[in-house]
Design a protein around this motif. Structure first.
Motif, PDB file in Angstrom:
ATOM      1  N   THR A  35     -26.601  96.474  21.632  1.00  0.00           N
ATOM      2  CA  THR A  35     -26.527  95.209  22.353  1.00  0.00           C
ATOM      3  C   THR A  35     -25.166  94.593  22.113  1.00  0.00           C
ATOM      4  O   THR A  35     -24.758  94.431  20.957  1.00  0.00           O
ATOM      5  CB  THR A  35     -27.609  94.226  21.858  1.00  0.00           C
ATOM      6  N   MET A  36     -24.463  94.259  23.208  1.00  0.00           N
ATOM      7  CA  MET A  36     -23.141  93.630  23.105  1.00  0.00           C
ATOM      8  C   MET A  36     -23.150  92.331  23.885  1.00  0.00           C
ATOM      9  O   MET A  36     -23.607  92.295  25.026  1.00  0.00           O
ATOM     10  CB  MET A  36     -22.069  94.549  23.685  1.00  0.00           C
ATOM     11  N   ILE A  56     -27.945 101.139  26.238  1.00  0.00           N
ATOM     12  CA  ILE A  56     -26.766 100.308  25.992  1.00  0.00           C
ATOM     13  C   ILE A  56     -26.867  99.085  26.885  1.00  0.00           C
ATOM     14  O   ILE A  56     -26.963  99.205  28.112  1.00  0.00           O
ATOM     15  CB  ILE A  56     -25.472 101.085  26.280  1.00  0.00           C
ATOM     16  N   LEU A  57     -26.829  97.902  26.276  1.00  0.00           N
ATOM     17  CA  LEU A  57     -26.890  96.632  26.991  1.00  0.00           C
ATOM     18  C   LEU A  57     -25.615  95.851  26.724  1.00  0.00           C
ATOM     19  O   LEU A  57     -25.298  95.556  25.569  1.00  0.00           O
ATOM     20  CB  LEU A  57     -28.098  95.811  26.522  1.00  0.00           C
ATOM     21  N   GLY A  58     -24.864  95.534  27.783  1.00  0.00           N
ATOM     22  CA  GLY A  58     -23.638  94.756  27.640  1.00  0.00           C
ATOM     23  C   GLY A  58     -23.677  93.532  28.527  1.00  0.00           C
ATOM     24  O   GLY A  58     -23.827  93.640  29.741  1.00  0.00           O
ATOM     25  N   VAL A  80     -25.200  96.783  32.292  1.00  0.00           N
ATOM     26  CA  VAL A  80     -24.066  95.903  32.007  1.00  0.00           C
ATOM     27  C   VAL A  80     -24.061  94.805  33.058  1.00  0.00           C
ATOM     28  O   VAL A  80     -24.194  95.081  34.255  1.00  0.00           O
ATOM     29  CB  VAL A  80     -22.720  96.664  32.031  1.00  0.00           C
ATOM     30  N   ALA A  81     -23.880  93.552  32.610  1.00  0.00           N
ATOM     31  CA  ALA A  81     -23.944  92.427  33.544  1.00  0.00           C
ATOM     32  C   ALA A  81     -23.108  91.250  33.061  1.00  0.00           C
ATOM     33  O   ALA A  81     -22.836  91.102  31.873  1.00  0.00           O
ATOM     34  CB  ALA A  81     -25.396  91.978  33.714  1.00  0.00           C
ATOM     35  N   THR A  82     -22.738  90.425  34.031  1.00  0.00           N
ATOM     36  CA  THR A  82     -22.163  89.123  33.731  1.00  0.00           C
ATOM     37  C   THR A  82     -23.287  88.256  33.189  1.00  0.00           C
ATOM     38  O   THR A  82     -24.434  88.404  33.597  1.00  0.00           O
ATOM     39  CB  THR A  82     -21.569  88.520  35.019  1.00  0.00           C
ATOM     40  N   ALA A  88     -18.335  90.285  33.198  1.00  0.00           N
ATOM     41  CA  ALA A  88     -18.251  91.628  32.641  1.00  0.00           C
ATOM     42  C   ALA A  88     -17.257  92.410  33.496  1.00  0.00           C
ATOM     43  O   ALA A  88     -17.311  92.353  34.724  1.00  0.00           O
ATOM     44  CB  ALA A  88     -19.613  92.313  32.668  1.00  0.00           C
ATOM     45  N   SER A  89     -16.325  93.118  32.845  1.00  0.00           N
ATOM     46  CA  SER A  89     -15.313  93.849  33.608  1.00  0.00           C
ATOM     47  C   SER A  89     -14.728  94.988  32.782  1.00  0.00           C
ATOM     48  O   SER A  89     -14.916  95.068  31.577  1.00  0.00           O
ATOM     49  CB  SER A  89     -14.193  92.903  34.051  1.00  0.00           C
TER      50      SER A  89
END
Length: 168
Positions: A35-36, A56-58, A80-82, A88-89
């Motif tokens: 988790t990030m 993986i979660l960002g 991955v999400a904003t 997120a980029s």
């Protein structure tokens, strides 16, 4: 380097951190593998993640490299999400093998300037890749097969979904 664990609910948390390198990370079991949140310049390289709810979660991450991962039988392999904290980029998923996701293989939600390349994404119950609300995402040189139709004889032809500026 070399962490291996089984049946942990949340084995790795990275919060408000920079320049993190995770090599040979092997995770098996339940929960979220990595988790990030509000972090950048993170590498997750050459590991295994199996039977996780999310591998993986960002959320609100920048400069994330996911390379050489073997991910199987997760609900979502990569998400991955904003977030409400920020965008997120610059996410790169490369040379990964993502198989048997019980939902979606790779999800980018409002992720900009990113790529998914040279990976095998197979046997996801829903899409192999789902990209929504994102800009400048490149999906190139991947092998997609048997996504979005598991249980129906793999008859549904749609392997990936994008509602935005995505280059295949």
């Amino acid at each position: 380097n070399g962490l291996e664990t089984t049946s942990c609910t949340a084995p790795v948390y990275i919060i408000s951190s920079l320049h993190i390198r995770l090599y040979h990370l092997d995770l098996y079991g339940a929960g979220v593998g990595v988790t990030m949140l509000d972090s950048g310049d993170i590498w997750i390289v050459d590991g295994v993640m199996e039977n996780m709810s999310i591998g993986i979660l960002g959320l609100y991450v920048d400069a994330l490299l996911i390379s050489g991962m073997m991910m199987s039988d997760n609900y979502d392999a990569i998400y991955v999400a904003t977030s409400e904290f920020g965008p997120a980029s610059n996410v790169v998923v490369e040379n990964c093998r993502i198989e048997g996701s019980r939902h979606i293989g790779v999800t980018f939600e409002a992720v900009d300037f990113s790529s998914i390349s040279s990976s095998v994404i197979a046997n996801s119950v829903s899409y192999g890749v789902k990209i929504t609300g994102s800009m400048n995402v490149m999906v190139v040189e991947n092998l997609f097969y048997r996504n979005n139709g598991a249980g129906d004889g793999y008859s549904v032809p749609t392997q990936a979904y994008a509602d935005s500026d995505t280059n295949y």
